[in-house]
Design a protein around this motif. Structure first.
Motif, PDB file in Angstrom:
ATOM      1  N   UNK B  19       7.889   8.655  -3.799  1.00 52.08           N
ATOM      2  CA  UNK B  19       8.187  10.045  -4.162  1.00 52.08           C
ATOM      3  C   UNK B  19       7.047  11.010  -3.850  1.00 52.08           C
ATOM      4  N   UNK B  21       4.711  13.220  -2.034  1.00 48.00           N
ATOM      5  CA  UNK B  21       4.684  13.679  -0.648  1.00 48.00           C
ATOM      6  C   UNK B  21       3.330  14.299  -0.325  1.00 48.00           C
ATOM      7  N   UNK B  22       2.323  13.886  -1.098  1.00 46.75           N
ATOM      8  CA  UNK B  22       0.923  14.192  -0.794  1.00 46.75           C
ATOM      9  C   UNK B  22       0.573  15.674  -0.839  1.00 46.75           C
ATOM     10  N   UNK B  83       7.275  16.892  -7.331  1.00 48.09           N
ATOM     11  CA  UNK B  83       8.230  15.859  -6.922  1.00 48.09           C
ATOM     12  C   UNK B  83       8.550  14.902  -8.064  1.00 48.09           C
ATOM     13  N   UNK B  84       7.946  15.140  -9.233  1.00 45.06           N
ATOM     14  CA  UNK B  84       8.157  14.308 -10.418  1.00 45.06           C
ATOM     15  C   UNK B  84       7.817  12.836 -10.159  1.00 45.06           C
TER      16      UNK B  84
END
Lengths: 463, 427
Positions: B19, B21-22, B83-84
């Motif tokens: 999950x 995404x940096x 993004x939790x």
């Protein structure tokens, strides 16, 4: 691999704990905010003074070691990836705000100061630094200058380069150079500061930044317009600007993001809407009142189904939080998300949106986008999977078509993210060949051994 | 070479692993990153290291373990993640995979695998050590001693509370009947936790007293043990954690409510199901158990629904300015923020002031503060600044772990601010 004596010398320069060589640490400096690029450095150096940076660069220059300057490493261009290995020169520990001058309306900071920390400190003084890349919670001031970053506020207030008035830069030779000062006006010789603003770490390492500030706007109002037709939404934005009203922010959110956000954190968004346009006006209370009434009128005339005005600061905040969660909604949506950063002239926005629809139909790829509608800067995204070679190749071609479409409308390859690695294969196409040659000459003169962030912006000869 | 089977715990949380995404927003919130400002401190960096391990690019090394351990599991990253992505899940699971592959290191294997699950023996060892602290160590202030023997691993010049002369279990009967006529008919099992039992027994006495005075029967099952937080969350030893979980589930089988005064214990026990349920039976038992657990403030406000008039300050707190520190396990792990504030705002004889960044981690985090006391202190110094900004006389909280840290912090700063458990504040 670097010779052990280089590591020893680096340790002498910055101190042992500020030199990282464990593979675990190198791994954590191998990536940025992009999905696809990664490369391990040989060593990570965490300086705290310009003098340390100067000595590090001198050492690297003498030994022809690549140096990748890096702030928080959250850029989305591949720009801070140490693609040739060597040294990652990370400025996150240079995070002091050196001066906030109310009298001069300027502030001087070290490059590792985080944008949000800076704005929180300014707010206490009633001041404001507008360039607001949506990575403000992590991005460093050095990074925003090196990338000449922008964000939602730039429609009214302009991008980073409109605020930089002074820089201290360390050159590849190790020379520490001062440019500009603290005055807003400065007509002394060539504007060298602008050479380094947006240089993506390829010309020097920024060690001190002076920016001009504005007073914190006294009032603001946030609106959300709901459109059933995306093209009409794009036209509405052009209509507002053409009427002589400049909102502080004009942001665009498409149906895909609306639905994803409602899934992630339900907040009662109209999931059937084709697109949402978020707007904010700010300034004196009287001006804000007058402006927002005019904006609501234009939005309705331009075909908005509904215009919601945030009742209070909390509701406004919820709208903007939704917008900044947008990219999370997009990036979590597929194995590989190719997101781009093209910008078109503001009056071509509706036409560009129409062209994107055509490209989507022709290529069979769903094209999602959100972005800064107010300055024609959209982030079209294509969902694909890098492991599916055939599909990925087609996705790359579709993205090329998007670039072509933007360029054909007089737009640019990158509005705010920079070229880095991500867009360098398109760079020569978007640039006047004479200008490209001049850039290469400048690079050669300023960094003759090509140690600073090599392999970025344009394709290397013979590569 | 490491085989894929060795990553089975991380694989349970594959969604969290993928999950991220940096975006790096966690850098702004992470208390450890804020002190160290290096990428391996923060959720994004740790997650990328675990991804690299799974891809075969990293091995189980000392460096890997050290970086993985350098996390307080405060959950601030997750709470603010666009993004939790729950990276603390990945960190706990990765610690567990490493233990499965490589075992637990000395001396923690002795303490975790052998001593903590044996409550009575643990008590004796603690007792034995407490005699020594009296002989060898000068008293510094009241019952706070400089470097107590039994936790010399915890020491490093730290101020830590003295081991209580008598443990809670030696002071209170197993069954404590309501002391008022209007019985509520509610009977609860009281989970005392190691810290309340051995170090802060007066908190435990207060809990029992307060509840029985409000018509609740309080039973202190003698079979209960350590919650297991340092074992399965801190050290990643799930097998021992399971034994401890099973012991506690069994000890509280007869109760509808399990009340605890330690946020870490409550939250860890609620987490049994997430990290320790390896069979359908355990899945069911742990899920049921999690539903019974109530933090004391939650129990008073949401279950007993006591009126504001029920809350009065003890004489020594009257007229004082009081502020509240949100334990991470209470706030972000269990979502409890309203209940303690309701209690504090109901007390007529004190002035309640909200602390800036009340929800910021204090830097204790159990074994984290043993391994990384220097970072732990720096995190605590920021907490101290928040406390100072309120001008409070007393800082209260609901987790003996945080209390432990706040006592050390106030003393290091020569601060007159008193640290109390919220129950100690109540008459």
């Amino acid at each position: 691999m670097l010779r052990p004596e280089i590591i020893t010398q680096l340790q002498e320069i910055v101190g042992k704990p500020a030199v990282l060589t464990a593979k675990e640490d190198l791994t954590s400096y191998s990536y940025d905010g992009t999905a696809t690029w990664a490369h391990l450095p040989d060593v990570v150096v965490l300086p705290t003074t310009a003098e340390q940076i100067s000595r590090t660069l001198k050492l690297a220059n003498e030994n022809r070691i690549p140096v990748t300057p890096r702030g928080a490493g959250i850029n989305v261009s591949g720009g801070s990836i140490p693609i040739k290995g060597g040294i990652v020169l990370c400025t996150t520990r240079m995070n002091r705000i050196l001066e906030i001058s109310k009298g001069n309306m300027v502030a001087t900071v070290e490059p590792g100061v985080v944008l949000q920390d800076f704005n929180l400190a300014l707010a206490k003084e009633g001041l404001f630094y507008p360039p607001d890349p949506q990575s403000f919670l992590g991005c460093t001031m050095g990074g925003t200058v090196a990338e000449n970053a922008g964000g939602p506020y730039c429609v009214k207030y302009g991008v980073t380069k409109q605020y930089v008035v002074g820089l201290e830069v360390v050159l590849a030779s190790g020379h520490i150079m001062k440019l500009g000062g603290v005055t807003v006006k400065n007509r002394t010789g060539y504007e060298l500061m602008m050479l380094f603003t947006g240089s993506e770490g390829t010309l020097g390492v920024i060690t001190k930044i002076t920016v001009r500030l504005i007073p914190l706007p006294k009032a603001s109002k946030t609106m959300m317009a709901i459109f059933d037709d995306m093209v009409a939404g794009g036209q509405a934005v052009s209509n507002i600007l053409a009427a002589g009203v400049v909102p502080a922010k004009v942001e665009f959110v498409d149906n895909f993001v609306i639905r994803r956000i409602e899934e992630m954190t339900p907040m009662g968004l109209p999931v059937d809407a084709n697109c949402l346009i978020l707007l904010q006006t700010d300034g004196s209370p009287a001006a804000v009142e007058a402006e927002y009434v005019q904006i609501v009128d234009i939005l309705k005339e331009s075909g908005a189904r509904e215009v919601k005005v945030a009742k209070d600061a909390d509701e406004a905040m919820a709208y903007w939080k939704m917008r900044s969660a947008g990219f999370a909604a997009v990036f979590g949506a597929a194995k590989t998300v190719m997101a781009e950063d093209v910008a078109v002239p503001r009056d071509k926005l509706a036409e560009f949106i129409k062209k994107l629809g055509e490209i989507s139909e022709r290529t069979g790829f769903f094209i999602q986008y959100l972005g800064h509608a107010g300055d024609g800067n959209l982030h079209p995204a294509i969902f694909t999977d890098i492991n599916n070679k055939e599909e990925f190749a087609r996705a790359e071609k579709a993205m090329e078509e998007i670039f072509e479409a933007a360029l054909s409308l007089g737009g640019v390859l990158s509005g705010e993210h920079g070229i880095g690695l991500e867009k360098k294969r398109f760079f020569s196409r978007a640039m006047d060949p004479v200008a490209l040659e001049l850039m290469k000459q400048i690079k050669k003169m300023v960094d003759p051994n090509n140690i600073l962030n090599p392999g970025k912006i344009w394709e290397e000869e013979g590569a | 070479m490491t085989s894929k089977a060795e990553f089975e715990e991380v694989k349970k949380f594959e969604k969290d692993l993928g999950q991220c995404m940096k975006c790096g927003f966690c850098t702004f919130w992470c208390p450890v990153y804020q002190e160290e400002r290096i990428e391996s401190s923060v959720a994004r960096g740790k997650n990328m290291m675990v991804r690299a391990l799974l891809a075969g690019d990293l091995e189980y090394t000392k460096e890997y373990a050290e970086r993985l351990n350098k996390c307080t599991l405060c959950m601030t990253c997750t709470a603010n993640c666009p993004a939790k992505a729950n990276i603390p899940n990945i960190i706990v699971a990765a610690r567990a995979d490493k233990v499965k592959a490589k075992g637990v290191a000395f001396p923690y294997n002795i303490v975790y695998r052998w001593l903590l699950p044996r409550r009575k023996l643990f008590g004796n060892v603690v007792r034995f050590a407490s005699w020594f602290q009296g002989i060898f160590l000068p008293k510094t202030q009241g019952t706070i001693r400089h470097l107590s023997m039994f936790l010399s691993a915890l020491g490093k010049g730290r101020y830590i509370p003295q081991i209580a002369p008598r443990f809670l279990r030696q002071m209170v009967p197993m069954v404590n009947k309501p002391t008022v006529a209007n019985e509520t008919g509610i009977r609860v099992g009281y989970f005392t936790g190691c810290m309340t039992d051995f170090v802060f027994p007066e908190v435990g006495k207060k809990v029992i007293n307060f509840l029985t005075r409000h018509g609740v029967e309080v039973v202190v099952p003698r079979e209960q043990g350590c919650c297991g937080a340092p074992v399965f969350l801190g050290a990643g030893d799930l097998a021992t954690g399971r034994k401890m979980a099973d012991t506690n589930v069994k000890a509280f089988a007869d109760f509808d409510y399990v009340v605890a005064d330690c946020a870490t214990c409550s939250s860890a026990m609620k987490d049994y199901v997430k990290f320790l349920a390896d069979t359908p039976e355990r899945q069911e038992a742990y899920t049921k158990f999690a539903g019974k657990i109530k933090d004391i403030t939650e129990f008073l406000v949401d279950v007993l629904k006591l009126p504001p008039s029920a809350y009065r300050a003890v004489p020594e707190a009257k007229g004082k300015k009081v502020t509240w520190h949100d334990p991470c396990h209470l706030n972000r792990h269990m979502g409890i923020t309203r209940q303690p504030r309701e209690i504090l705002k109901s007390i007529p004889d004190i002035e309640y002031v909200e602390m800036p960044n009340a929800d910021r981690c204090c830097g204790m985090a159990g074994s984290f503060s043993i391994y990384f006391y220097d970072v732990s202190q720096k995190i605590a110094d920021k907490k101290m600044a928040g406390i100072d900004a309120t001008g409070a006389d007393i800082v209260v909280t609901d987790c003996p772990g945080c209390e432990f840290q706040l006592i050390d912090t106030t003393m290091r700063h020569d601060s007159p601010v008193k640290v109390m458990h919220i129950m100690e504040l109540l008459e």
